[in-house]
Motif scaffolding. Structure first.
Motif, PDB file in Angstrom:
ATOM      1  N   CYS A   1       0.822  -1.219   0.000  1.00  0.00           N
ATOM      2  CA  CYS A   1       0.000   0.000   0.000  1.00  0.00           C
ATOM      3  C   CYS A   1       0.852   1.265   0.000  1.00  0.00           C
ATOM      4  O   CYS A   1       0.301   2.373  -0.087  1.00  0.00           O
ATOM      5  CB  CYS A   1      -0.968   0.001   1.182  1.00  0.00           C
ATOM      6  N   ALA A   2       2.174   1.126   0.132  1.00  0.00           N
ATOM      7  CA  ALA A   2       3.074   2.275   0.045  1.00  0.00           C
ATOM      8  C   ALA A   2       4.464   1.777  -0.324  1.00  0.00           C
ATOM      9  O   ALA A   2       4.869   0.682   0.076  1.00  0.00           O
ATOM     10  CB  ALA A   2       3.129   3.044   1.354  1.00  0.00           C
ATOM     11  N   ALA A   3       5.177   2.598  -1.083  1.00  0.00           N
ATOM     12  CA  ALA A   3       6.520   2.217  -1.522  1.00  0.00           C
ATOM     13  C   ALA A   3       7.443   3.425  -1.441  1.00  0.00           C
ATOM     14  O   ALA A   3       7.059   4.541  -1.796  1.00  0.00           O
ATOM     15  CB  ALA A   3       6.487   1.694  -2.959  1.00  0.00           C
ATOM     16  N   GLY A   4       8.661   3.173  -0.961  1.00  0.00           N
ATOM     17  CA  GLY A   4       9.686   4.201  -0.933  1.00  0.00           C
ATOM     18  C   GLY A   4      10.957   3.687  -1.583  1.00  0.00           C
ATOM     19  O   GLY A   4      11.405   2.577  -1.263  1.00  0.00           O
ATOM     20  N   PHE A   5      11.527   4.470  -2.488  1.00  0.00           N
ATOM     21  CA  PHE A   5      12.778   4.111  -3.172  1.00  0.00           C
ATOM     22  C   PHE A   5      13.747   5.284  -3.061  1.00  0.00           C
ATOM     23  O   PHE A   5      13.380   6.426  -3.349  1.00  0.00           O
ATOM     24  CB  PHE A   5      12.530   3.779  -4.642  1.00  0.00           C
TER      25      PHE A   5
ATOM     26  N   PHE B   1       2.454   1.542 -10.731  1.00  0.00           N
ATOM     27  CA  PHE B   1       3.627   2.087 -10.049  1.00  0.00           C
ATOM     28  C   PHE B   1       4.900   1.453 -10.576  1.00  0.00           C
ATOM     29  O   PHE B   1       5.875   2.159 -10.883  1.00  0.00           O
ATOM     30  CB  PHE B   1       3.516   1.863  -8.545  1.00  0.00           C
ATOM     31  N   TYR B   2       4.923   0.128 -10.698  1.00  0.00           N
ATOM     32  CA  TYR B   2       6.139  -0.550 -11.139  1.00  0.00           C
ATOM     33  C   TYR B   2       6.510  -0.122 -12.557  1.00  0.00           C
ATOM     34  O   TYR B   2       7.699   0.081 -12.858  1.00  0.00           O
ATOM     35  CB  TYR B   2       5.954  -2.065 -11.078  1.00  0.00           C
ATOM     36  N   ASP B   3       5.515   0.049 -13.404  1.00  0.00           N
ATOM     37  CA  ASP B   3       5.793   0.475 -14.776  1.00  0.00           C
ATOM     38  C   ASP B   3       6.445   1.860 -14.806  1.00  0.00           C
ATOM     39  O   ASP B   3       7.275   2.143 -15.673  1.00  0.00           O
ATOM     40  CB  ASP B   3       4.495   0.491 -15.591  1.00  0.00           C
ATOM     41  N   SER B   4       6.123   2.697 -13.819  1.00  0.00           N
ATOM     42  CA  SER B   4       6.659   4.060 -13.797  1.00  0.00           C
ATOM     43  C   SER B   4       8.109   4.114 -13.333  1.00  0.00           C
ATOM     44  O   SER B   4       8.800   5.112 -13.592  1.00  0.00           O
ATOM     45  CB  SER B   4       5.800   4.949 -12.883  1.00  0.00           C
TER      46      SER B   4
ATOM     47  N   SER C   1       5.330   6.672  -3.065  1.00  0.00           N
ATOM     48  CA  SER C   1       3.972   6.601  -3.596  1.00  0.00           C
ATOM     49  C   SER C   1       3.097   5.726  -2.711  1.00  0.00           C
ATOM     50  O   SER C   1       3.522   4.659  -2.259  1.00  0.00           O
ATOM     51  CB  SER C   1       3.972   6.020  -5.013  1.00  0.00           C
ATOM     52  N   LEU C   2       1.893   6.202  -2.459  1.00  0.00           N
ATOM     53  CA  LEU C   2       0.860   5.310  -1.951  1.00  0.00           C
ATOM     54  C   LEU C   2       0.441   4.405  -3.094  1.00  0.00           C
ATOM     55  O   LEU C   2       0.525   4.788  -4.269  1.00  0.00           O
ATOM     56  CB  LEU C   2      -0.338   6.115  -1.446  1.00  0.00           C
TER      57      LEU C   2
ATOM     58  N   PRO D   1      -2.196   4.824  -7.538  1.00  0.00           N
ATOM     59  CA  PRO D   1      -1.955   3.830  -8.596  1.00  0.00           C
ATOM     60  C   PRO D   1      -1.940   2.411  -8.026  1.00  0.00           C
ATOM     61  O   PRO D   1      -1.625   2.206  -6.850  1.00  0.00           O
ATOM     62  CB  PRO D   1      -0.570   4.218  -9.123  1.00  0.00           C
ATOM     63  N   THR D   2      -2.269   1.450  -8.856  1.00  0.00           N
ATOM     64  CA  THR D   2      -2.111   0.053  -8.472  1.00  0.00           C
ATOM     65  C   THR D   2      -0.633  -0.314  -8.601  1.00  0.00           C
ATOM     66  O   THR D   2       0.164   0.457  -9.156  1.00  0.00           O
ATOM     67  CB  THR D   2      -2.941  -0.864  -9.380  1.00  0.00           C
ATOM     68  N   PHE D   3      -0.265  -1.489  -8.109  1.00  0.00           N
ATOM     69  CA  PHE D   3       1.142  -1.875  -8.194  1.00  0.00           C
ATOM     70  C   PHE D   3       1.652  -1.941  -9.627  1.00  0.00           C
ATOM     71  O   PHE D   3       2.756  -1.454  -9.900  1.00  0.00           O
ATOM     72  CB  PHE D   3       1.398  -3.209  -7.474  1.00  0.00           C
TER      73      PHE D   3
END
Length: 204
Positions: free
Chosen positions: A20-24, A70-73, A38-39, A65-67
């Motif tokens: 539900c959230a990602a940090g890079f 997000f991953y595509d971005s 991103s959430l 966004p869905t996963f």
């Protein structure tokens, strides 16, 4: 070891694929050069225990966004990079399981774990949690369990541990800790691991 991407995920429930959230945090030659947060709409239910940990609830992610989106971005920014997480058995498999869930074609990447590294180079620590180690080494972590804050602390901890222990390459890492990097591509996933046989031989 001075160029890598630290990452962290939060999940909606006990399923690792419910990100539900990602940090890079992107590190080049020992310096943080970019950050992405991103959430993510996990398309799953939220568990009250998880909400109490990270504070994210269903309303927060309804327009996120869905996963796959997000991953595509970010996938082009991850191609061929070394990804580092503090507790790779959680974050690495969350990435793997989410990719599998949506039948995404992943880009090639290497995988390492700052928690695993800390246990090898700091064998007498009472705890190895990210907040404990960050506090011990003067690394700012004001919002633990926020994906971007945790990813940034992970990046700084990994830089500190590799610098102090003069680890500059995968070969140095293996020679000093018996840790072998993990790997992900279109057809396989392997988490980082400690070569127990080598560890035993060195102790003789």
């Amino acid at each position: 070891m001075k160029s890598f991407v630290a990452f962290d995920f939060e999940t909606a429930n006990y399923n690792r694929q419910s990100i539900c959230a990602a940090g890079f945090v992107f590190v080049e030659q020992g310096e943080i050069v970019d950050q992405i947060y991103s959430l993510i709409n996990p398309e799953e239910y939220f568990n009250s225990m998880n909400i109490s940990v990270h504070g994210i609830n269903p309303d927060d992610v309804k327009d996120a966004p869905t996963f796959p989106e997000f991953y595509d971005s970010i996938k082009d920014q991850l191609m061929g990079k070394t990804l580092v997480a503090h507790n790779l058995p959680f974050d690495g498999y969350a990435l793997r399981d989410s990719i599998a869930r949506y039948s995404i074609r992943p880009v090639e990447k290497y995988l390492l774990c700052s928690l695993q590294l800390a246990k090898r180079v700091l064998p007498k620590q009472p705890r190895y949690s990210l907040d404990f180690l960050s506090n011990q080494f003067g690394i700012k972590l004001e919002n633990h369990h926020h994906a971007l804050a945790d990813a940034e602390a992970c990046a700084k901890l990994f830089l500190y541990l590799t610098k102090v222990n003069e680890i500059q390459s995968f070969d140095d890492l293996y020679d000093r800790t018996s840790i072998h990097f993990g790997y992900m591509d279109e057809i396989s996933y392997r988490s980082s691991l400690v070569n127990r046989k080598l560890k035993t031989e060195k102790s003789k």
